[in-house]
Design an enzyme around this catalytic site. Structure first.
Site, short mmCIF file in Angstrom:
data_model
loop_
_atom_site.label_atom_id
_atom_site.label_comp_id
_atom_site.label_asym_id
_atom_site.label_seq_id
_atom_site.Cartn_x
_atom_site.Cartn_y
_atom_site.Cartn_z
N GLU A 97 0.88 -1.17 0.00
CA GLU A 97 0.00 0.00 0.00
C GLU A 97 0.91 1.21 0.00
OE1 GLU A 97 -3.06 -0.27 -0.65
OE2 GLU A 97 -3.11 -2.45 -0.41
N CYS A 152 -1.73 8.75 4.25
CA CYS A 152 -1.76 8.42 2.83
C CYS A 152 -3.09 8.86 2.22
CB CYS A 152 -1.53 6.94 2.63
SG CYS A 152 -2.58 5.97 3.70
P1 NAD Z 1 9.05 5.23 3.02
O1 NAD Z 1 8.79 4.57 1.73
O2 NAD Z 1 10.11 6.26 3.08
O3 NAD Z 1 9.46 4.13 4.12
C1 NAD Z 1 8.65 3.00 4.36
C2 NAD Z 1 9.53 1.88 4.86
O4 NAD Z 1 10.42 1.48 3.81
C3 NAD Z 1 10.41 2.26 6.04
O5 NAD Z 1 10.48 1.18 6.94
C4 NAD Z 1 11.75 2.52 5.39
O6 NAD Z 1 12.83 2.31 6.27
C5 NAD Z 1 11.76 1.50 4.29
N1 NAD Z 1 12.62 1.85 3.16
C6 NAD Z 1 13.04 3.08 2.78
N2 NAD Z 1 13.81 2.99 1.67
C7 NAD Z 1 13.86 1.69 1.34
C8 NAD Z 1 14.48 0.95 0.28
N3 NAD Z 1 15.20 1.56 -0.66
N4 NAD Z 1 14.30 -0.37 0.24
C9 NAD Z 1 13.55 -1.01 1.18
N5 NAD Z 1 12.95 -0.36 2.21
C10 NAD Z 1 13.11 0.95 2.29
O7 NAD Z 1 7.65 5.79 3.54
P2 NAD Z 1 7.33 6.62 4.87
O8 NAD Z 1 7.91 7.98 4.74
O9 NAD Z 1 7.66 5.83 6.08
O10 NAD Z 1 5.75 6.69 4.78
C11 NAD Z 1 5.10 7.61 3.96
C12 NAD Z 1 4.61 6.96 2.68
O11 NAD Z 1 3.80 5.84 2.98
C13 NAD Z 1 3.73 7.90 1.87
O12 NAD Z 1 4.04 7.77 0.51
C14 NAD Z 1 2.32 7.40 2.17
O13 NAD Z 1 1.38 7.71 1.18
C15 NAD Z 1 2.56 5.94 2.30
N6 NAD Z 1 1.51 5.28 3.08
C16 NAD Z 1 0.57 4.58 2.41
C17 NAD Z 1 -0.45 3.95 3.09
C18 NAD Z 1 -1.51 3.18 2.36
O14 NAD Z 1 -2.27 2.45 3.00
N7 NAD Z 1 -1.60 3.31 1.05
C19 NAD Z 1 -0.51 4.05 4.49
C20 NAD Z 1 0.49 4.76 5.15
C21 NAD Z 1 1.50 5.38 4.43
#
Ligand code: NAD
Length: 541
Positions: free
Chosen positions: A293, A327
Protein backbone atom coordinates in the site's frame (compact mmCIF):
# COMPACT_ATOMS: atom_id res chain seq x y z
CA UNK A 1 -5.58 -29.79 23.40
CA UNK A 2 -9.29 -29.25 22.92
CA UNK A 3 -12.07 -30.53 20.69
CA UNK A 4 -13.78 -27.13 20.64
CA UNK A 5 -14.77 -25.70 17.26
CA UNK A 6 -13.75 -22.27 18.40
CA UNK A 7 -15.83 -19.19 17.61
CA UNK A 8 -13.96 -15.94 18.36
CA UNK A 9 -15.66 -13.22 20.41
CA UNK A 10 -17.61 -11.10 17.86
CA UNK A 11 -15.58 -7.96 17.12
CA UNK A 12 -16.94 -4.45 17.50
CA UNK A 13 -15.00 -1.26 16.84
CA UNK A 14 -13.09 -0.04 19.86
CA UNK A 15 -14.76 3.13 21.23
CA UNK A 16 -12.63 6.28 20.80
CA UNK A 17 -11.93 7.92 24.16
CA UNK A 18 -12.35 11.69 24.36
CA UNK A 19 -9.53 12.89 26.68
CA UNK A 20 -11.67 15.80 27.88
CA UNK A 21 -10.34 17.85 30.82
CA UNK A 22 -10.88 15.96 34.09
CA UNK A 23 -11.32 12.55 32.41
CA UNK A 24 -9.55 9.48 33.78
CA UNK A 25 -8.03 8.66 30.38
CA UNK A 26 -6.52 12.13 30.14
CA UNK A 27 -4.84 11.78 33.54
CA UNK A 28 -3.50 8.35 32.58
CA UNK A 29 -2.17 9.62 29.25
CA UNK A 30 -0.51 12.67 30.82
CA UNK A 31 1.18 10.51 33.39
CA UNK A 32 2.56 8.12 30.73
CA UNK A 33 3.70 11.05 28.57
CA UNK A 34 5.68 12.39 31.52
CA UNK A 35 7.31 9.03 32.15
CA UNK A 36 8.27 8.41 28.53
CA UNK A 37 9.64 11.92 28.06
CA UNK A 38 12.03 11.56 31.02
CA UNK A 39 14.97 10.19 29.15
CA UNK A 40 16.01 8.18 26.13
CA UNK A 41 15.51 4.45 26.17
CA UNK A 42 18.07 2.20 24.55
CA UNK A 43 16.52 -0.31 22.21
CA UNK A 44 17.63 -2.80 19.59
CA UNK A 45 16.54 -5.56 17.26
CA UNK A 46 14.60 -8.34 18.94
CA UNK A 47 15.18 -11.79 17.49
CA UNK A 48 14.00 -15.15 18.81
CA UNK A 49 13.40 -13.65 22.23
CA UNK A 50 16.77 -11.92 22.43
CA UNK A 51 17.79 -8.28 22.29
CA UNK A 52 20.49 -7.94 19.62
CA UNK A 53 22.72 -4.88 19.93
CA UNK A 54 25.30 -3.91 17.33
CA UNK A 55 26.84 -0.74 18.77
CA UNK A 56 25.91 1.13 15.57
CA UNK A 57 23.10 3.39 16.70
CA UNK A 58 20.73 6.11 15.55
CA UNK A 59 18.70 8.51 17.67
CA UNK A 60 14.96 9.11 17.68
CA UNK A 61 13.91 12.63 18.63
CA UNK A 62 10.46 14.11 19.03
CA UNK A 63 9.59 15.85 15.73
CA UNK A 64 8.15 18.79 17.69
CA UNK A 65 11.11 19.22 20.07
CA UNK A 66 14.66 18.79 18.76
CA UNK A 67 16.04 18.59 22.29
CA UNK A 68 13.76 15.71 23.34
CA UNK A 69 15.67 12.54 22.60
CA UNK A 70 13.39 9.53 22.99
CA UNK A 71 15.54 6.58 22.02
CA UNK A 72 18.94 5.33 21.02
CA UNK A 73 18.41 2.47 18.61
CA UNK A 74 20.91 -0.22 17.64
CA UNK A 75 20.67 -0.67 13.89
CA UNK A 76 20.87 -4.16 12.45
CA UNK A 77 23.65 -5.18 10.08
CA UNK A 78 23.50 -7.93 7.45
CA UNK A 79 24.42 -10.64 9.98
CA UNK A 80 21.61 -9.55 12.29
CA UNK A 81 19.11 -9.70 9.43
CA UNK A 82 20.35 -13.19 8.49
CA UNK A 83 19.87 -14.18 12.13
CA UNK A 84 16.30 -12.84 12.07
CA UNK A 85 15.53 -14.92 8.97
CA UNK A 86 16.98 -18.03 10.61
CA UNK A 87 14.89 -17.37 13.73
CA UNK A 88 11.72 -16.98 11.68
CA UNK A 89 12.38 -20.23 9.82
CA UNK A 90 13.23 -22.07 13.04
CA UNK A 91 9.99 -20.94 14.71
CA UNK A 92 7.87 -21.79 11.71
CA UNK A 93 7.14 -25.46 12.27
CA UNK A 94 5.70 -25.10 15.78
CA UNK A 95 3.80 -21.89 15.05
CA UNK A 96 2.21 -23.27 11.91
CA UNK A 97 1.31 -26.53 13.69
CA UNK A 98 -0.28 -24.72 16.64
CA UNK A 99 -4.13 -24.84 16.57
CA UNK A 100 -5.33 -21.63 14.93
CA UNK A 101 -7.36 -20.58 17.95
CA UNK A 102 -4.23 -20.66 20.13
CA UNK A 103 -2.47 -18.35 17.67
CA UNK A 104 -5.54 -16.14 17.54
CA UNK A 105 -5.72 -16.03 21.34
CA UNK A 106 -2.29 -14.38 21.49
CA UNK A 107 -3.56 -11.48 19.42
CA UNK A 108 -6.97 -11.26 21.09
CA UNK A 109 -5.04 -10.96 24.32
CA UNK A 110 -2.88 -8.23 22.75
CA UNK A 111 -6.13 -6.42 21.84
CA UNK A 112 -7.42 -6.55 25.40
CA UNK A 113 -4.06 -5.53 26.87
CA UNK A 114 -4.02 -2.59 24.49
CA UNK A 115 -7.61 -1.65 25.28
CA UNK A 116 -6.64 -1.64 28.95
CA UNK A 117 -3.22 -1.38 30.63
CA UNK A 118 -1.16 -0.82 27.46
CA UNK A 119 -3.36 1.84 25.87
CA UNK A 120 -1.55 4.90 27.13
CA UNK A 121 1.91 3.41 26.51
CA UNK A 122 1.20 3.05 22.81
CA UNK A 123 -0.67 6.35 22.67
CA UNK A 124 2.04 8.31 24.51
CA UNK A 125 4.91 6.80 22.51
CA UNK A 126 3.05 7.60 19.27
CA UNK A 127 2.37 11.18 20.39
CA UNK A 128 6.01 11.76 21.33
CA UNK A 129 7.69 9.84 18.52
CA UNK A 130 5.37 10.72 15.64
CA UNK A 131 4.00 14.05 16.90
CA UNK A 132 0.34 13.02 17.04
CA UNK A 133 -2.31 14.79 19.09
CA UNK A 134 -4.16 12.71 21.71
CA UNK A 135 -7.06 12.15 19.29
CA UNK A 136 -4.80 11.17 16.38
CA UNK A 137 -2.83 8.78 18.61
CA UNK A 138 -6.01 7.29 20.09
CA UNK A 139 -7.59 6.51 16.71
CA UNK A 140 -4.32 4.98 15.48
CA UNK A 141 -2.24 3.31 18.19
CA UNK A 142 -5.19 2.27 20.35
CA UNK A 143 -8.43 1.92 18.38
CA UNK A 144 -7.27 0.96 14.91
CA UNK A 145 -4.74 -1.53 16.20
CA UNK A 146 -7.25 -3.12 18.57
CA UNK A 147 -9.67 -3.35 15.64
CA UNK A 148 -7.01 -4.93 13.42
CA UNK A 149 -6.37 -7.60 16.05
CA UNK A 150 -10.02 -8.43 16.69
CA UNK A 151 -11.43 -8.15 13.16
CA UNK A 152 -8.60 -10.06 11.53
CA UNK A 153 -9.17 -12.94 13.94
CA UNK A 154 -12.84 -12.93 12.96
CA UNK A 155 -12.03 -12.80 9.21
CA UNK A 156 -9.46 -15.56 9.58
CA UNK A 157 -11.96 -17.82 11.36
CA UNK A 158 -14.42 -17.22 8.48
CA UNK A 159 -11.77 -18.07 5.89
CA UNK A 160 -10.97 -21.33 7.67
CA UNK A 161 -14.67 -22.24 7.60
CA UNK A 162 -14.78 -21.87 3.80
CA UNK A 163 -14.84 -25.44 2.56
CA UNK A 164 -15.66 -27.00 -0.80
CA UNK A 165 -18.62 -29.24 -1.62
CA UNK A 166 -18.10 -33.00 -1.79
CA UNK A 167 -19.55 -35.55 -4.25
CA UNK A 168 -21.00 -38.83 -2.92
CA UNK A 169 -18.29 -41.09 -1.50
CA UNK A 170 -15.79 -38.22 -1.43
CA UNK A 171 -14.69 -35.76 1.25
CA UNK A 172 -13.16 -32.54 -0.11
CA UNK A 173 -11.38 -30.21 2.21
CA UNK A 174 -9.36 -26.99 2.01
CA UNK A 175 -6.27 -26.77 4.14
CA UNK A 176 -5.53 -23.04 4.55
CA UNK A 177 -1.77 -23.36 4.82
CA UNK A 178 0.57 -20.48 5.56
CA UNK A 179 3.16 -19.63 2.91
CA UNK A 180 6.28 -21.75 2.63
CA UNK A 181 9.14 -19.63 3.92
CA UNK A 182 9.20 -16.34 5.82
CA UNK A 183 7.39 -13.03 5.29
CA UNK A 184 9.14 -9.64 5.33
CA UNK A 185 7.04 -6.77 6.73
CA UNK A 186 8.42 -3.27 6.01
CA UNK A 187 6.36 -0.53 7.63
CA UNK A 188 5.95 3.27 7.41
CA UNK A 189 6.37 5.95 10.05
CA UNK A 190 2.89 7.39 10.04
CA UNK A 191 0.67 4.76 11.64
CA UNK A 192 1.59 2.66 14.67
CA UNK A 193 -1.40 0.46 13.82
CA UNK A 194 -0.07 -0.26 10.32
CA UNK A 195 3.39 -0.96 11.73
CA UNK A 196 1.89 -3.65 13.98
CA UNK A 197 -0.67 -5.00 11.53
CA UNK A 198 1.80 -5.73 8.76
CA UNK A 199 3.75 -8.37 10.73
CA UNK A 200 0.65 -9.49 12.69
CA UNK A 201 -1.67 -10.34 9.77
CA UNK A 202 0.70 -12.91 8.18
CA UNK A 203 1.61 -14.25 11.64
CA UNK A 204 -2.05 -14.87 12.48
CA UNK A 205 -2.24 -17.08 9.37
CA UNK A 206 0.64 -19.22 10.65
CA UNK A 207 3.54 -17.43 8.96
CA UNK A 208 6.69 -16.26 10.71
CA UNK A 209 7.98 -12.79 10.02
CA UNK A 210 10.94 -10.44 9.84
CA UNK A 211 9.62 -6.98 10.69
CA UNK A 212 11.50 -3.81 9.69
CA UNK A 213 9.77 -0.69 11.07
CA UNK A 214 10.56 2.81 9.88
CA UNK A 215 13.50 4.42 11.68
CA UNK A 216 11.13 7.34 12.32
CA UNK A 217 8.65 5.10 14.17
CA UNK A 218 11.28 3.11 16.07
CA UNK A 219 10.17 4.49 19.45
CA UNK A 220 6.56 3.26 19.34
CA UNK A 221 7.70 0.12 17.45
CA UNK A 222 9.70 -0.80 20.54
CA UNK A 223 6.51 -0.78 22.62
CA UNK A 224 4.53 -2.67 19.96
CA UNK A 225 7.09 -5.47 20.21
CA UNK A 226 6.80 -5.40 24.01
CA UNK A 227 3.04 -5.67 23.68
CA UNK A 228 3.39 -8.75 21.44
CA UNK A 229 5.66 -10.31 24.08
CA UNK A 230 3.31 -9.41 26.91
CA UNK A 231 0.50 -11.12 25.00
CA UNK A 232 2.55 -14.33 24.87
CA UNK A 233 3.78 -14.35 21.28
CA UNK A 234 6.28 -17.23 21.03
CA UNK A 235 9.90 -16.32 20.32
CA UNK A 236 10.86 -16.15 16.67
CA UNK A 237 7.35 -15.64 15.26
CA UNK A 238 7.86 -11.90 14.71
CA UNK A 239 11.48 -10.79 14.63
CA UNK A 240 12.05 -7.06 14.81
CA UNK A 241 15.06 -5.60 13.01
CA UNK A 242 15.77 -1.87 13.11
CA UNK A 243 17.76 0.01 10.54
CA UNK A 244 18.26 0.62 6.87
CA UNK A 245 15.33 -0.62 4.78
CA UNK A 246 17.32 -1.18 1.61
CA UNK A 247 19.93 -3.29 3.39
CA UNK A 248 17.35 -5.34 5.34
CA UNK A 249 15.30 -6.09 2.26
CA UNK A 250 18.41 -6.84 0.23
CA UNK A 251 19.35 -9.67 2.61
CA UNK A 252 15.78 -10.97 2.67
CA UNK A 253 15.35 -10.80 -1.11
CA UNK A 254 18.49 -12.91 -1.60
CA UNK A 255 17.11 -15.73 0.55
CA UNK A 256 15.56 -18.79 -1.14
CA UNK A 257 12.88 -19.00 1.57
CA UNK A 258 11.62 -15.44 1.04
CA UNK A 259 7.87 -16.05 0.61
CA UNK A 260 6.16 -12.68 0.82
CA UNK A 261 6.49 -8.92 1.26
CA UNK A 262 3.98 -6.95 3.30
CA UNK A 263 4.84 -3.31 2.66
CA UNK A 264 3.34 0.08 3.31
CA UNK A 265 5.27 3.21 2.37
CA UNK A 266 6.16 5.27 -0.65
CA UNK A 267 5.53 4.27 -4.25
CA UNK A 268 9.18 4.68 -5.25
CA UNK A 269 10.43 2.31 -2.58
CA UNK A 270 7.75 -0.28 -3.35
CA UNK A 271 8.54 -0.23 -7.05
CA UNK A 272 12.24 -0.71 -6.37
CA UNK A 273 11.44 -3.66 -4.09
CA UNK A 274 9.14 -5.29 -6.65
CA UNK A 275 11.84 -4.98 -9.30
CA UNK A 276 14.45 -6.46 -6.98
CA UNK A 277 12.15 -9.40 -6.17
CA UNK A 278 11.48 -9.91 -9.89
CA UNK A 279 15.20 -9.97 -10.63
CA UNK A 280 15.70 -12.64 -7.94
CA UNK A 281 12.79 -14.89 -8.92
CA UNK A 282 14.91 -17.90 -9.90
CA UNK A 283 16.35 -17.86 -6.37
CA UNK A 284 13.05 -18.56 -4.64
CA UNK A 285 11.38 -21.84 -3.76
CA UNK A 286 7.94 -20.27 -4.29
CA UNK A 287 6.58 -17.22 -6.11
CA UNK A 288 6.59 -14.56 -3.37
CA UNK A 289 3.37 -12.75 -2.52
CA UNK A 290 3.85 -9.00 -2.92
CA UNK A 291 1.44 -6.74 -1.06
CA UNK A 292 2.07 -3.01 -0.99
CA UNK A 293 0.00 0.00 0.00
CA UNK A 294 1.75 3.13 -1.18
CA UNK A 295 1.36 6.84 -1.91
CA UNK A 296 -1.60 9.02 -2.75
CA UNK A 297 -2.60 12.41 -4.10
CA UNK A 298 -6.08 12.29 -2.69
CA UNK A 299 -8.81 14.56 -3.96
CA UNK A 300 -11.92 16.40 -2.97
CA UNK A 301 -14.11 17.42 -5.89
CA UNK A 302 -17.02 19.73 -5.18
CA UNK A 303 -20.09 20.21 -7.36
CA UNK A 304 -21.81 23.60 -7.42
CA UNK A 305 -24.61 22.05 -5.30
CA UNK A 306 -22.18 21.24 -2.46
CA UNK A 307 -22.81 22.50 1.08
CA UNK A 308 -20.10 25.18 1.63
CA UNK A 309 -19.66 24.64 5.37
CA UNK A 310 -19.42 20.85 5.12
CA UNK A 311 -16.93 21.31 2.28
CA UNK A 312 -14.66 23.65 4.25
CA UNK A 313 -14.69 21.36 7.30
CA UNK A 314 -13.83 18.33 5.17
CA UNK A 315 -11.03 20.23 3.42
CA UNK A 316 -9.50 21.35 6.71
CA UNK A 317 -9.83 18.06 8.55
CA UNK A 318 -9.01 15.98 5.50
CA UNK A 319 -5.88 17.96 4.66
CA UNK A 320 -4.41 18.99 8.00
CA UNK A 321 -5.11 16.39 10.67
CA UNK A 322 -1.83 14.70 11.63
CA UNK A 323 -0.15 17.41 9.54
CA UNK A 324 -1.45 15.83 6.34
CA UNK A 325 0.83 12.83 6.88
CA UNK A 326 -1.87 10.31 6.08
CA UNK A 327 -1.76 8.42 2.83
CA UNK A 328 -5.46 9.33 2.60
CA UNK A 329 -5.02 13.07 3.29
CA UNK A 330 -6.75 15.46 0.90
CA UNK A 331 -4.00 17.27 -0.97
CA UNK A 332 -5.82 18.49 -4.10
CA UNK A 333 -9.28 19.99 -4.38
CA UNK A 334 -11.47 21.09 -7.29
CA UNK A 335 -14.11 23.70 -6.49
CA UNK A 336 -16.43 25.53 -8.92
CA UNK A 337 -15.46 29.20 -9.15
CA UNK A 338 -18.76 30.55 -7.80
CA UNK A 339 -18.56 28.27 -4.77
CA UNK A 340 -14.88 29.02 -4.30
CA UNK A 341 -15.69 32.73 -4.07
CA UNK A 342 -17.98 31.86 -1.16
CA UNK A 343 -15.59 29.55 0.72
CA UNK A 344 -12.34 31.43 0.06
CA UNK A 345 -12.49 33.50 3.25
CA UNK A 346 -13.92 30.84 5.59
CA UNK A 347 -11.34 28.35 4.31
CA UNK A 348 -8.49 30.82 4.79
CA UNK A 349 -9.76 31.92 8.22
CA UNK A 350 -10.24 28.36 9.49
CA UNK A 351 -6.80 27.37 8.21
CA UNK A 352 -5.17 30.35 9.92
CA UNK A 353 -7.00 29.61 13.16
CA UNK A 354 -5.58 26.09 13.50
CA UNK A 355 -3.54 25.64 16.68
CA UNK A 356 -0.18 24.02 15.96
CA UNK A 357 2.52 23.08 18.43
CA UNK A 358 3.68 20.46 20.89
CA UNK A 359 0.97 17.76 20.86
CA UNK A 360 1.47 17.15 24.57
CA UNK A 361 -0.23 20.53 24.95
CA UNK A 362 -3.71 19.10 24.42
CA UNK A 363 -5.08 22.36 22.98
CA UNK A 364 -3.22 21.85 19.72
CA UNK A 365 -4.88 20.51 16.57
CA UNK A 366 -1.59 19.83 14.78
CA UNK A 367 1.97 18.86 15.67
CA UNK A 368 5.19 18.89 13.64
CA UNK A 369 6.06 17.06 10.43
CA UNK A 370 8.12 13.95 10.95
CA UNK A 371 11.68 15.05 10.19
CA UNK A 372 14.06 17.44 8.50
CA UNK A 373 13.48 15.87 5.07
CA UNK A 374 9.72 16.42 5.29
CA UNK A 375 10.28 19.95 6.58
CA UNK A 376 12.58 20.85 3.68
CA UNK A 377 10.20 19.32 1.12
CA UNK A 378 7.36 21.50 2.36
CA UNK A 379 9.44 24.65 2.67
CA UNK A 380 10.50 24.17 -0.96
CA UNK A 381 6.94 23.47 -2.12
CA UNK A 382 5.70 26.67 -0.47
CA UNK A 383 8.50 28.64 -2.13
CA UNK A 384 7.51 27.06 -5.44
CA UNK A 385 3.85 28.05 -4.89
CA UNK A 386 4.91 31.62 -4.17
CA UNK A 387 7.23 31.83 -7.18
CA UNK A 388 5.18 30.12 -9.91
CA UNK A 389 2.77 32.19 -11.98
CA UNK A 390 -0.38 30.03 -11.79
CA UNK A 391 -0.15 29.40 -8.04
CA UNK A 392 -0.50 31.58 -4.96
CA UNK A 393 -0.64 30.93 -1.21
CA UNK A 394 -4.10 31.66 0.19
CA UNK A 395 -3.35 30.86 3.84
CA UNK A 396 -0.43 29.54 5.88
CA UNK A 397 2.93 29.19 4.20
CA UNK A 398 5.07 29.63 7.32
CA UNK A 399 7.77 27.20 8.38
CA UNK A 400 9.73 27.19 11.63
CA UNK A 401 12.44 24.71 12.58
CA UNK A 402 13.75 26.52 15.66
CA UNK A 403 12.09 24.15 18.18
CA UNK A 404 10.70 21.37 15.99
CA UNK A 405 9.81 20.65 12.36
CA UNK A 406 6.77 22.91 12.08
CA UNK A 407 5.01 23.65 8.81
CA UNK A 408 1.83 25.68 9.11
CA UNK A 409 -1.32 24.36 7.43
CA UNK A 410 -1.23 25.86 3.97
CA UNK A 411 -3.79 26.37 1.21
CA UNK A 412 -2.42 27.01 -2.26
CA UNK A 413 -4.64 28.11 -5.14
CA UNK A 414 -3.62 26.88 -8.56
CA UNK A 415 -5.11 28.16 -11.80
CA UNK A 416 -3.23 25.37 -13.57
CA UNK A 417 -4.98 22.05 -12.84
CA UNK A 418 -1.91 20.12 -13.90
CA UNK A 419 0.57 22.07 -11.83
CA UNK A 420 3.18 19.94 -10.02
CA UNK A 421 1.50 20.73 -6.68
CA UNK A 422 -1.74 19.17 -7.98
CA UNK A 423 0.11 15.99 -9.00
CA UNK A 424 3.00 15.23 -6.64
CA UNK A 425 2.55 13.60 -3.23
CA UNK A 426 4.10 15.92 -0.65
CA UNK A 427 2.81 14.03 2.38
CA UNK A 428 2.24 17.04 4.58
CA UNK A 429 -0.05 19.97 5.38
CA UNK A 430 -0.41 21.57 1.95
CA UNK A 431 -3.76 21.55 0.15
CA UNK A 432 -3.78 22.82 -3.44
CA UNK A 433 -7.14 24.00 -4.74
CA UNK A 434 -8.06 24.45 -8.39
CA UNK A 435 -11.12 26.66 -9.02
CA UNK A 436 -12.87 25.45 -12.18
CA UNK A 437 -15.52 27.06 -14.38
CA UNK A 438 -18.97 26.24 -13.03
CA UNK A 439 -20.15 24.65 -16.25
CA UNK A 440 -17.06 22.41 -16.57
CA UNK A 441 -18.19 19.73 -14.09
CA UNK A 442 -17.82 16.74 -16.41
CA UNK A 443 -14.46 17.89 -17.80
CA UNK A 444 -13.29 18.43 -14.23
CA UNK A 445 -14.13 14.85 -13.33
CA UNK A 446 -11.92 13.74 -16.21
CA UNK A 447 -9.18 16.01 -14.88
CA UNK A 448 -9.48 14.51 -11.40
CA UNK A 449 -9.25 11.03 -12.90
CA UNK A 450 -6.25 11.69 -15.09
CA UNK A 451 -4.13 14.21 -13.20
CA UNK A 452 -2.19 12.06 -10.75
CA UNK A 453 -0.84 8.51 -11.09
CA UNK A 454 -2.41 7.49 -7.78
CA UNK A 455 -5.76 5.90 -6.94
CA UNK A 456 -6.07 5.84 -3.16
CA UNK A 457 -8.83 8.05 -1.70
CA UNK A 458 -11.17 10.71 -2.99
CA UNK A 459 -14.35 12.52 -2.06
CA UNK A 460 -17.22 14.16 -3.90
CA UNK A 461 -19.25 16.93 -2.30
CA UNK A 462 -22.69 17.55 -3.84
CA UNK A 463 -26.35 17.72 -2.93
CA UNK A 464 -27.40 17.01 -6.52
CA UNK A 465 -27.89 13.23 -6.73
CA UNK A 466 -27.20 13.05 -10.46
CA UNK A 467 -23.86 14.78 -9.88
CA UNK A 468 -22.96 12.28 -7.17
CA UNK A 469 -23.85 9.42 -9.46
CA UNK A 470 -21.82 10.87 -12.32
CA UNK A 471 -18.79 11.36 -10.09
CA UNK A 472 -19.11 7.86 -8.70
CA UNK A 473 -19.14 6.40 -12.23
CA UNK A 474 -16.44 8.54 -13.85
CA UNK A 475 -14.10 8.25 -10.87
CA UNK A 476 -14.64 4.52 -10.38
CA UNK A 477 -10.96 3.68 -10.73
CA UNK A 478 -9.61 6.95 -9.29
CA UNK A 479 -9.90 5.87 -5.65
CA UNK A 480 -9.95 2.60 -3.72
CA UNK A 481 -11.76 4.44 -0.92
CA UNK A 482 -14.41 6.83 -2.19
CA UNK A 483 -16.38 9.20 0.00
CA UNK A 484 -19.63 11.04 -0.63
CA UNK A 485 -20.03 14.24 1.39
CA UNK A 486 -17.31 13.19 3.81
CA UNK A 487 -13.58 13.81 4.14
CA UNK A 488 -11.40 11.21 2.41
CA UNK A 489 -9.54 10.18 5.60
CA UNK A 490 -10.42 8.17 8.68
CA UNK A 491 -11.24 4.70 7.32
CA UNK A 492 -12.38 2.35 10.09
CA UNK A 493 -11.48 -1.36 10.19
CA UNK A 494 -14.49 -3.49 9.31
CA UNK A 495 -16.39 -0.47 7.96
CA UNK A 496 -14.33 0.91 5.08
CA UNK A 497 -11.61 -1.66 4.17
CA UNK A 498 -8.64 0.45 3.13
CA UNK A 499 -6.39 0.48 0.06
CA UNK A 500 -6.02 1.81 -3.44
CA UNK A 501 -5.01 0.87 -6.95
CA UNK A 502 -2.93 2.43 -9.73
CA UNK A 503 0.35 3.76 -8.22
CA UNK A 504 -1.20 3.59 -4.73
CA UNK A 505 -0.74 -0.12 -4.25
CA UNK A 506 -2.01 -3.62 -4.77
CA UNK A 507 -5.35 -2.76 -3.09
CA UNK A 508 -5.33 -5.78 -0.82
CA UNK A 509 -7.39 -3.92 1.79
CA UNK A 510 -5.60 -4.09 5.12
CA UNK A 511 -7.85 -5.25 7.94
CA UNK A 512 -10.09 -7.34 5.69
CA UNK A 513 -10.30 -10.96 4.61
CA UNK A 514 -8.85 -9.93 1.21
CA UNK A 515 -5.55 -9.13 2.86
CA UNK A 516 -5.43 -12.36 4.86
CA UNK A 517 -5.95 -14.43 1.70
CA UNK A 518 -2.54 -13.19 0.52
CA UNK A 519 -0.83 -14.92 3.45
CA UNK A 520 -2.47 -18.27 2.80
CA UNK A 521 -1.61 -20.96 0.25
CA UNK A 522 -4.59 -23.31 0.16
CA UNK A 523 -4.17 -27.04 -0.24
CA UNK A 524 -7.16 -28.87 -1.76
CA UNK A 525 -7.56 -32.32 -0.28
CA UNK A 526 -9.76 -34.97 -1.89
CA UNK A 527 -10.37 -38.23 -0.08
CA UNK A 528 -12.09 -41.12 -1.84
CA UNK A 529 -13.75 -43.43 0.69
CA UNK A 530 -14.23 -46.32 -1.75
CA UNK A 531 -11.73 -45.95 -4.60
CA UNK A 532 -12.59 -47.67 -7.96
CA UNK A 533 -10.81 -50.92 -8.72
CA UNK A 534 -11.43 -51.24 -12.48
CA UNK A 535 -9.80 -48.79 -14.90
CA UNK A 536 -12.44 -49.31 -17.65
CA UNK A 537 -15.37 -46.88 -18.18
CA UNK A 538 -19.00 -48.00 -18.95
CA UNK A 539 -18.87 -46.70 -22.56
CA UNK A 540 -16.19 -49.26 -23.27
CA UNK A 541 -18.62 -52.16 -22.67
P1 NAD B 1 9.05 5.23 3.02
O1 NAD B 1 8.79 4.57 1.73
O2 NAD B 1 10.11 6.26 3.08
O3 NAD B 1 9.46 4.13 4.12
C1 NAD B 1 8.65 3.00 4.36
C2 NAD B 1 9.53 1.88 4.86
O4 NAD B 1 10.42 1.48 3.81
C3 NAD B 1 10.41 2.26 6.04
O5 NAD B 1 10.48 1.18 6.94
C4 NAD B 1 11.75 2.52 5.39
O6 NAD B 1 12.83 2.31 6.27
C5 NAD B 1 11.76 1.50 4.29
N1 NAD B 1 12.62 1.85 3.16
C6 NAD B 1 13.04 3.08 2.78
N2 NAD B 1 13.81 2.99 1.67
C7 NAD B 1 13.86 1.69 1.34
C8 NAD B 1 14.48 0.95 0.28
N3 NAD B 1 15.20 1.56 -0.66
N4 NAD B 1 14.30 -0.37 0.24
C9 NAD B 1 13.55 -1.01 1.18
N5 NAD B 1 12.95 -0.36 2.21
C10 NAD B 1 13.11 0.95 2.29
O7 NAD B 1 7.65 5.79 3.54
P2 NAD B 1 7.33 6.62 4.87
O8 NAD B 1 7.91 7.98 4.74
O9 NAD B 1 7.66 5.83 6.08
O10 NAD B 1 5.75 6.69 4.78
C11 NAD B 1 5.10 7.61 3.96
C12 NAD B 1 4.61 6.96 2.68
O11 NAD B 1 3.80 5.84 2.98
C13 NAD B 1 3.73 7.90 1.87
O12 NAD B 1 4.04 7.77 0.51
C14 NAD B 1 2.32 7.40 2.17
O13 NAD B 1 1.38 7.71 1.18
C15 NAD B 1 2.56 5.94 2.30
N6 NAD B 1 1.51 5.28 3.08
C16 NAD B 1 0.57 4.58 2.41
C17 NAD B 1 -0.45 3.95 3.09
C18 NAD B 1 -1.51 3.18 2.36
O14 NAD B 1 -2.27 2.45 3.00
N7 NAD B 1 -1.60 3.31 1.05
C19 NAD B 1 -0.51 4.05 4.49
C20 NAD B 1 0.49 4.76 5.15
C21 NAD B 1 1.50 5.38 4.43
Amino acid sequence: MTTARAVPPPPTNEPVLGYAPGSAERAALESRLNELAKGPIETASFIAGEVVETGTTFDVRAPHAHDLQLATVHAADRDVVARAIDAALAAKHDWEAMPWEERAAVFLRAADLLAGPWRQTLNASTMLGQSKTPFQAEIDAACELIDFFRFNVQFYSEILAEQPISAPGIWDRTDHRPLEGFVLAVTPFNFTAIAANLPFAPALCGNTVVWKPSEKQAFSAHFVMELFRAAGLPDGVINLVHGDGAMVSDVCFDHPDFAGLHFTGSTTVFRSMWKRIGDSLPTYRTYPRIVGETGGKDFIVAHRSADPEALVTAMVRGAFEFQGQKCSAASRAYVPRSLFDRIREPLADTTRSIEMGDPTDFRNFMGAVIDEGAFARHRDAIAQAEADGPTSVLAGGQTDDSVGWFVSPTVVVSEDPRHDLMERELFGPILTVHPYDDDAWSETLDLVDSTSPYGLTGAVFADDRAAIEEAMARLRHAAGNFYVNDKPTGAVVGQQPFGGGRASGTNDKAGSALNLYRWISPRSIKENFVPPKDHRYPHMG
